[in-house]
Design a protein around this motif. Structure first.
Motif, PDB file in Angstrom:
ATOM      1  N   GLN A   1      21.301 -26.792  33.367  1.00  0.00           N
ATOM      2  CA  GLN A   1      20.690 -27.073  34.658  1.00  0.00           C
ATOM      3  C   GLN A   1      19.171 -27.108  34.525  1.00  0.00           C
ATOM      4  O   GLN A   1      18.599 -26.357  33.741  1.00  0.00           O
ATOM      5  N   VAL A   2      18.530 -28.004  35.267  1.00  0.00           N
ATOM      6  CA  VAL A   2      17.085 -28.121  35.299  1.00  0.00           C
ATOM      7  C   VAL A   2      16.608 -27.740  36.690  1.00  0.00           C
ATOM      8  O   VAL A   2      17.122 -28.243  37.700  1.00  0.00           O
ATOM      9  N   HIS A   3      15.635 -26.856  36.747  1.00  0.00           N
ATOM     10  CA  HIS A   3      15.087 -26.402  38.006  1.00  0.00           C
ATOM     11  C   HIS A   3      13.607 -26.747  38.058  1.00  0.00           C
ATOM     12  O   HIS A   3      12.858 -26.417  37.140  1.00  0.00           O
ATOM     13  N   GLY A  24       8.806 -26.358  35.517  1.00  0.00           N
ATOM     14  CA  GLY A  24      10.182 -26.573  35.112  1.00  0.00           C
ATOM     15  C   GLY A  24      10.780 -25.356  34.438  1.00  0.00           C
ATOM     16  O   GLY A  24      10.093 -24.600  33.752  1.00  0.00           O
ATOM     17  N   ARG A  27      17.371 -25.948  31.418  1.00  0.00           N
ATOM     18  CA  ARG A  27      17.615 -26.823  30.284  1.00  0.00           C
ATOM     19  C   ARG A  27      16.751 -28.070  30.379  1.00  0.00           C
ATOM     20  O   ARG A  27      17.207 -29.152  30.753  1.00  0.00           O
ATOM     21  N   THR A  28      15.480 -27.921  30.009  1.00  0.00           N
ATOM     22  CA  THR A  28      14.510 -28.996  30.182  1.00  0.00           C
ATOM     23  C   THR A  28      14.197 -29.776  28.912  1.00  0.00           C
ATOM     24  O   THR A  28      13.475 -30.774  28.973  1.00  0.00           O
ATOM     25  N   MET A  31      14.593 -33.560  28.935  1.00  0.00           N
ATOM     26  CA  MET A  31      13.871 -34.323  29.939  1.00  0.00           C
ATOM     27  C   MET A  31      12.622 -34.936  29.332  1.00  0.00           C
ATOM     28  O   MET A  31      11.677 -34.233  28.986  1.00  0.00           O
ATOM     29  N   ASN A  77       5.173 -25.306  30.595  1.00  0.00           N
ATOM     30  CA  ASN A  77       6.262 -26.182  31.025  1.00  0.00           C
ATOM     31  C   ASN A  77       5.997 -26.721  32.431  1.00  0.00           C
ATOM     32  O   ASN A  77       6.886 -26.727  33.298  1.00  0.00           O
ATOM     33  N   HIS A 112      16.879 -34.954  38.363  1.00  0.00           N
ATOM     34  CA  HIS A 112      16.534 -33.612  38.809  1.00  0.00           C
ATOM     35  C   HIS A 112      15.279 -33.645  39.670  1.00  0.00           C
ATOM     36  O   HIS A 112      14.277 -34.236  39.289  1.00  0.00           O
TER      37      HIS A 112
END
Length: 123
Positions: A1-3, A24, A27-28, A31, A77, A112
Protein backbone atom coordinates in the motif's frame (compact mmCIF):
# COMPACT_ATOMS: atom_id res chain seq x y z
CA UNK A 1 0.00 0.00 0.00
CA UNK A 2 1.11 3.56 -0.76
CA UNK A 3 0.07 6.38 1.53
CA UNK A 4 0.40 10.04 0.54
CA UNK A 5 -0.22 13.03 2.78
CA UNK A 6 -0.33 16.62 1.52
CA UNK A 7 0.32 19.63 3.69
CA UNK A 8 1.10 23.32 3.36
CA UNK A 9 -2.11 24.70 1.95
CA UNK A 10 -3.69 27.86 3.23
CA UNK A 11 -4.76 31.39 2.43
CA UNK A 12 -2.38 33.72 0.62
CA UNK A 13 -2.68 37.07 -1.14
CA UNK A 14 -2.28 37.35 -4.90
CA UNK A 15 1.39 37.59 -5.75
CA UNK A 16 2.39 35.63 -2.69
CA UNK A 17 4.00 32.23 -2.30
CA UNK A 18 3.17 28.90 -0.76
CA UNK A 19 4.98 25.57 -0.55
CA UNK A 20 3.07 22.30 -0.58
CA UNK A 21 4.51 19.02 0.65
CA UNK A 22 3.60 15.46 -0.24
CA UNK A 23 5.01 12.84 2.11
CA UNK A 24 4.98 9.23 1.00
CA UNK A 25 5.00 6.09 3.09
CA UNK A 26 4.35 2.39 2.65
CA UNK A 27 5.31 0.49 -0.48
CA UNK A 28 6.64 3.41 -2.51
CA UNK A 29 9.71 1.89 -4.20
CA UNK A 30 7.77 1.03 -7.34
CA UNK A 31 6.37 4.54 -7.75
CA UNK A 32 8.36 6.25 -10.50
CA UNK A 33 6.25 9.37 -10.83
CA UNK A 34 4.75 11.91 -8.49
CA UNK A 35 2.30 14.46 -9.81
CA UNK A 36 0.39 17.42 -8.50
CA UNK A 37 -3.18 18.03 -9.61
CA UNK A 38 -5.74 20.60 -8.60
CA UNK A 39 -9.49 20.81 -8.69
CA UNK A 40 -11.66 23.88 -8.29
CA UNK A 41 -15.42 23.68 -7.61
CA UNK A 42 -17.33 22.79 -10.76
CA UNK A 43 -14.19 21.97 -12.72
CA UNK A 44 -12.39 18.78 -13.65
CA UNK A 45 -9.18 17.72 -12.00
CA UNK A 46 -6.30 19.53 -13.72
CA UNK A 47 -2.66 18.55 -14.14
CA UNK A 48 -0.21 20.95 -12.50
CA UNK A 49 3.25 19.37 -12.40
CA UNK A 50 5.03 16.03 -12.30
CA UNK A 51 8.47 14.72 -11.42
CA UNK A 52 10.13 11.39 -12.10
CA UNK A 53 11.17 10.16 -8.68
CA UNK A 54 14.47 8.56 -9.69
CA UNK A 55 15.55 10.72 -12.63
CA UNK A 56 14.34 14.07 -11.36
CA UNK A 57 12.86 15.10 -14.71
CA UNK A 58 10.06 17.65 -14.50
CA UNK A 59 6.96 18.54 -16.44
CA UNK A 60 4.61 21.50 -15.91
CA UNK A 61 1.29 22.70 -17.15
CA UNK A 62 1.67 25.83 -19.28
CA UNK A 63 -0.37 27.84 -16.81
CA UNK A 64 2.15 27.33 -14.01
CA UNK A 65 5.51 26.55 -15.63
CA UNK A 66 7.09 29.95 -14.95
CA UNK A 67 5.70 30.23 -11.43
CA UNK A 68 5.71 26.78 -9.82
CA UNK A 69 8.61 24.44 -9.10
CA UNK A 70 8.33 20.76 -8.27
CA UNK A 71 11.16 19.06 -6.41
CA UNK A 72 11.91 15.96 -4.39
CA UNK A 73 13.84 15.00 -1.26
CA UNK A 74 14.96 11.38 -1.25
CA UNK A 75 15.89 11.37 2.43
CA UNK A 76 12.40 12.45 3.45
CA UNK A 77 10.49 10.57 0.74
CA UNK A 78 8.78 13.85 0.03
CA UNK A 79 7.85 15.90 -3.03
CA UNK A 80 7.34 19.64 -2.86
CA UNK A 81 5.48 22.15 -4.96
CA UNK A 82 6.82 25.67 -4.57
CA UNK A 83 4.18 28.11 -5.80
CA UNK A 84 5.19 31.70 -6.49
CA UNK A 85 3.34 34.67 -7.96
CA UNK A 86 0.05 33.10 -7.01
CA UNK A 87 -3.13 34.21 -8.75
CA UNK A 88 -6.77 33.93 -7.67
CA UNK A 89 -7.29 31.38 -10.44
CA UNK A 90 -4.82 29.10 -8.66
CA UNK A 91 -7.42 28.61 -5.93
CA UNK A 92 -8.26 24.91 -5.71
CA UNK A 93 -7.80 21.75 -3.73
CA UNK A 94 -4.34 20.44 -4.55
CA UNK A 95 -3.69 16.70 -4.65
CA UNK A 96 -0.49 14.75 -4.95
CA UNK A 97 -0.49 11.40 -6.70
CA UNK A 98 1.96 8.57 -7.31
CA UNK A 99 2.15 6.15 -10.21
CA UNK A 100 4.44 4.03 -12.35
CA UNK A 101 4.65 6.15 -15.52
CA UNK A 102 7.24 8.95 -15.30
CA UNK A 103 5.86 12.42 -16.00
CA UNK A 104 2.32 11.20 -16.61
CA UNK A 105 -0.17 14.06 -16.95
CA UNK A 106 -3.61 12.44 -16.64
CA UNK A 107 -5.33 11.35 -13.42
CA UNK A 108 -6.01 7.84 -14.72
CA UNK A 109 -2.25 7.19 -14.91
CA UNK A 110 -1.88 7.62 -11.16
CA UNK A 111 -3.10 4.90 -8.82
CA UNK A 112 -2.41 6.47 -5.44
CA UNK A 113 -3.74 9.78 -4.19
CA UNK A 114 -3.54 11.96 -1.12
CA UNK A 115 -6.50 13.60 0.56
CA UNK A 116 -5.77 17.07 -0.82
CA UNK A 117 -4.95 20.43 0.69
CA UNK A 118 -6.87 23.66 0.10
CA UNK A 119 -5.09 26.62 -1.49
CA UNK A 120 -6.97 29.90 -1.53
CA UNK A 121 -5.53 32.99 -3.23
CA UNK A 122 -7.23 36.28 -2.45
CA UNK A 123 -7.18 39.34 -4.69
Amino acid sequence: QVHLVESGGGLVQAGGSLRLSCAGSGRTSGMHAVGWFRQAPGKEREFVAAISWYGGNRNYADSVKDRFTISRDFSKNTVYLQMNSLKPEDTAVYYCAAGVIPLATTPREYAHWGQGTQVTVSS
